[in-house]
Each structure stands twice: as structure tokens, then as C-alpha cells.
Design a protein around this motif. Sequence first.
Motif, PDB file in Angstrom:
ATOM      1  N   TYR A  22       0.818  -1.208   0.000  1.00 12.36           N
ATOM      2  CA  TYR A  22       0.000   0.000   0.000  1.00 12.36           C
ATOM      3  C   TYR A  22       0.854   1.261   0.000  1.00 12.36           C
ATOM      4  CZ  TYR A  22      -4.511  -2.236   0.192  1.00 12.36           C
ATOM      5  OH  TYR A  22      -5.638  -2.954  -0.148  1.00 12.36           O
ATOM      6  N   ALA A  23       1.980   1.211   0.673  1.00 11.21           N
ATOM      7  CA  ALA A  23       2.895   2.356   0.619  1.00 11.21           C
ATOM      8  C   ALA A  23       3.353   2.598  -0.815  1.00 11.21           C
ATOM      9  CB  ALA A  23       4.091   2.105   1.533  1.00 11.21           C
ATOM     10  N   ASP A  24       3.623   1.518  -1.534  1.00 13.47           N
ATOM     11  CA  ASP A  24       4.034   1.649  -2.941  1.00 13.47           C
ATOM     12  C   ASP A  24       2.879   2.101  -3.827  1.00 13.47           C
ATOM     13  OD1 ASP A  24       6.629   0.932  -2.359  1.00 13.47           O
ATOM     14  OD2 ASP A  24       6.371  -1.183  -2.883  1.00 13.47           O
ATOM     15  N   TRP A  25       1.673   1.593  -3.550  1.00 13.20           N
ATOM     16  CA  TRP A  25       0.509   2.039  -4.314  1.00 13.20           C
ATOM     17  C   TRP A  25       0.278   3.546  -4.122  1.00 13.20           C
ATOM     18  CZ3 TRP A  25      -0.978  -0.578  -8.190  1.00 13.20           C
ATOM     19  CH2 TRP A  25      -1.176  -1.954  -8.183  1.00 13.20           C
ATOM     20  N   VAL A  26       0.449   4.011  -2.890  1.00 13.78           N
ATOM     21  CA  VAL A  26       0.284   5.434  -2.610  1.00 13.78           C
ATOM     22  C   VAL A  26       1.291   6.263  -3.398  1.00 13.78           C
ATOM     23  CG1 VAL A  26       0.618   7.197  -0.825  1.00 13.78           C
ATOM     24  CG2 VAL A  26      -0.794   5.191  -0.339  1.00 13.78           C
ATOM     25  N   ASP A  27       2.546   5.816  -3.404  1.00 14.58           N
ATOM     26  CA  ASP A  27       3.562   6.527  -4.178  1.00 14.58           C
ATOM     27  C   ASP A  27       3.198   6.563  -5.655  1.00 14.58           C
ATOM     28  OD1 ASP A  27       5.066   7.018  -1.924  1.00 14.58           O
ATOM     29  OD2 ASP A  27       6.430   5.328  -2.221  1.00 14.58           O
ATOM     30  N   LYS A  74       0.989   9.556 -10.274  1.00 15.96           N
ATOM     31  CA  LYS A  74      -0.024   9.604 -11.325  1.00 15.96           C
ATOM     32  C   LYS A  74      -0.878  10.858 -11.241  1.00 15.96           C
ATOM     33  CE  LYS A  74      -4.125   6.950 -12.871  1.00 15.96           C
ATOM     34  NZ  LYS A  74      -3.761   6.822 -14.298  1.00 15.96           N
ATOM     35  N   GLN A  75      -1.289  11.227 -10.021  1.00 19.57           N
ATOM     36  CA  GLN A  75      -2.240  12.313  -9.827  1.00 19.57           C
ATOM     37  C   GLN A  75      -1.594  13.664  -9.542  1.00 19.57           C
ATOM     38  OE1 GLN A  75      -4.776  10.432 -11.206  1.00 19.57           O
ATOM     39  NE2 GLN A  75      -6.040  11.765  -9.931  1.00 19.57           N
TER      40      GLN A  75
END
Length: 318
Positions: free
Chosen positions: A153-158, A163-164
Motif C-alpha cells: 500500500y505504501a508503494d501504491w500510494v507513491d 499519477k495524480q
Amino acid sequence: MKKKRWIKIGIGLFSVILIIDIIASFYFYNLAIERNVKDFLVGNADLDVSAEAMNVFTEGDWREWNQNQDFEPIEMTSYDGLKLQGYFLEAEEPTNKTVVLAHGYLGGASDMGLYGQYYYEELGYNIFTADLRGHGDSEGDYIGFGWHDRLDYADWVDLLVEKQGPETEIVLHGVSMGAAAVLMASGEDLPDNVKAIVADSPYSSVYDLFAYQLDRMFHLPAFPVLPSTSFVTNMRAGYTLTEASALDQVKETDIPILYIHGNADTFVPTAMTKELYENTNSDADIVMFDEASHGEAFVTQKDKYVEKMKSFLTKYME
């Protein structure tokens, strides 16, 4: 002679107990952690929900809504080389607010459409959800119960921030195992973009959850089964049951957390959420739902649920 005889008997009994314990450790690892077909929860009364909740879970219009959305598939390689599958849905109107939804044990990303529809239609958020390792289309031959998932999840957040853009604001919202996963992630070095966490029906640690379920489902004590199962888990999956602790992580977090739990939950004891709340280092709030069982409050008492959630998010999402 009698002394030697008793020593032999003692050694024999210890050997038998040790063998039984080793067999039990591999059995429980295979039962709960290894990725395989699992039917041991079928018929578990602790997972019974109201007829209203069951109808929404299985036949609610959120399922059709979820299927009709044009989610963008996003693939990520985890820190340990697994291919993980995520899904992103851009809001109808441009926004810098994104919710990251985390599903429960044996579930999948699509299950979080129940919550995603609300965030999308009522709050106007972008939505991101993913299959946790060992689930759905994500790789992994074991279930991490949130511990290794915290790093995912830490990587998904990064990835989402990249992206955004740097102005993006993120709320992590998890249910059951997903709630534990985002709480475990809260103690990591997450970017300031993560503004808030909503944890619905979390457990304090994997060891505590297993100890509770071992007693409730099998009428067995935690010792010596869990220490040896923890050893097997570390050997096979790379983590121990004791280190996989949401409680330890929230003691370190600076991210505001809203805790949600049903007072009628007998699958994950309500006391675990209260302990998490009482030990949270950051700003925290808690709401309990009378007569709600495991993870059903969003359906059975939706008005109260969303009122509390909206108030909490308004406070921390700029």
C-alpha cells in the motif's frame, strides 16, 4: 531403574507432543495462510450477518454499478517481485481527492465497490482498489494478513501521487483484514498526501486474532500451537504472527484515524478496535454500532456510518 524409566517416559511424551505440535503448525498454516481453496469458514456463525446485509452484499445494485465502471487496470511489481493488480477510476468531475479501498480476507478489489460507489457518487472522489497479495489477480502463494500488504500500500500510494500529482489527497479505507492492512501501513513513512484513514472492523495483531479464533473455533490454547505456527509462517511466508501488529504501527503513526466496529461482532472482537483507538499516537475517533456484526454497519446503519465518515473526512481532507 525407576528414575531412568520415568525419564524415558517423559522423553517419549515430549516427543509425541512435539510431533503433534509440528503437524498442527503446518496444518494451521495451510488452513489460514497458504493460498488455496478455503472452506473452513463456511457455516461459521460468527460471520452470520442480517438478512438485510446479506441481500445487499450479494445482490445490491452496487455490483452492477461496479461492473459498469471503466476502471483503469494498473499493475505494480511489489518490493519482493510479485505482480500486483490494481484498478483506478477517475471521478466524474476533476478532483485531487482519492480513496484507496482495501478488501478483507478471501475477498477481492471488486468487493469494495460497495464503498466505492458512495465515495464516487456522493463525495466525488477518485477510486483506487487492488487485489491484495494472494488474492484475485495479484500474485502470491500466501496471505499476508496486512503485514507485507502494508508495504504494498505504501508503494501504491507513491504510484498514485506520481499519477495524480503532488497536490493529491488520499484517504485509506479498509474493512476487516483490509482495515488491519491500512493501519499497519500507517506506521510506515507514508507521504503527507495521505490525510486520513478509515478502519472498519480491524484486528490488533495477527497473533491476537489467531489466538482468539483458535479458542473460538477449535477450543485450543494459543501455546504451543501459535508460536510454532508463527515459526512455520516465517519460514514459508517471511513474517511472524507477532510482528504483524497493527497495534504497534498505530503507536507510531501521525495520520488521523477513524475506527469503526460493530458491538455484535464475534468474529473480530470489538475490544481489539478499542485497544487500537486507545493506543493511537495521532488524532483518532471511534464509533461503535449496536447490533452490527462483522463489517455490516455500512449497510445496516448507513446513515450514521456516512455521517460520521463525512464529518471525519471534512476535518482532514482539505
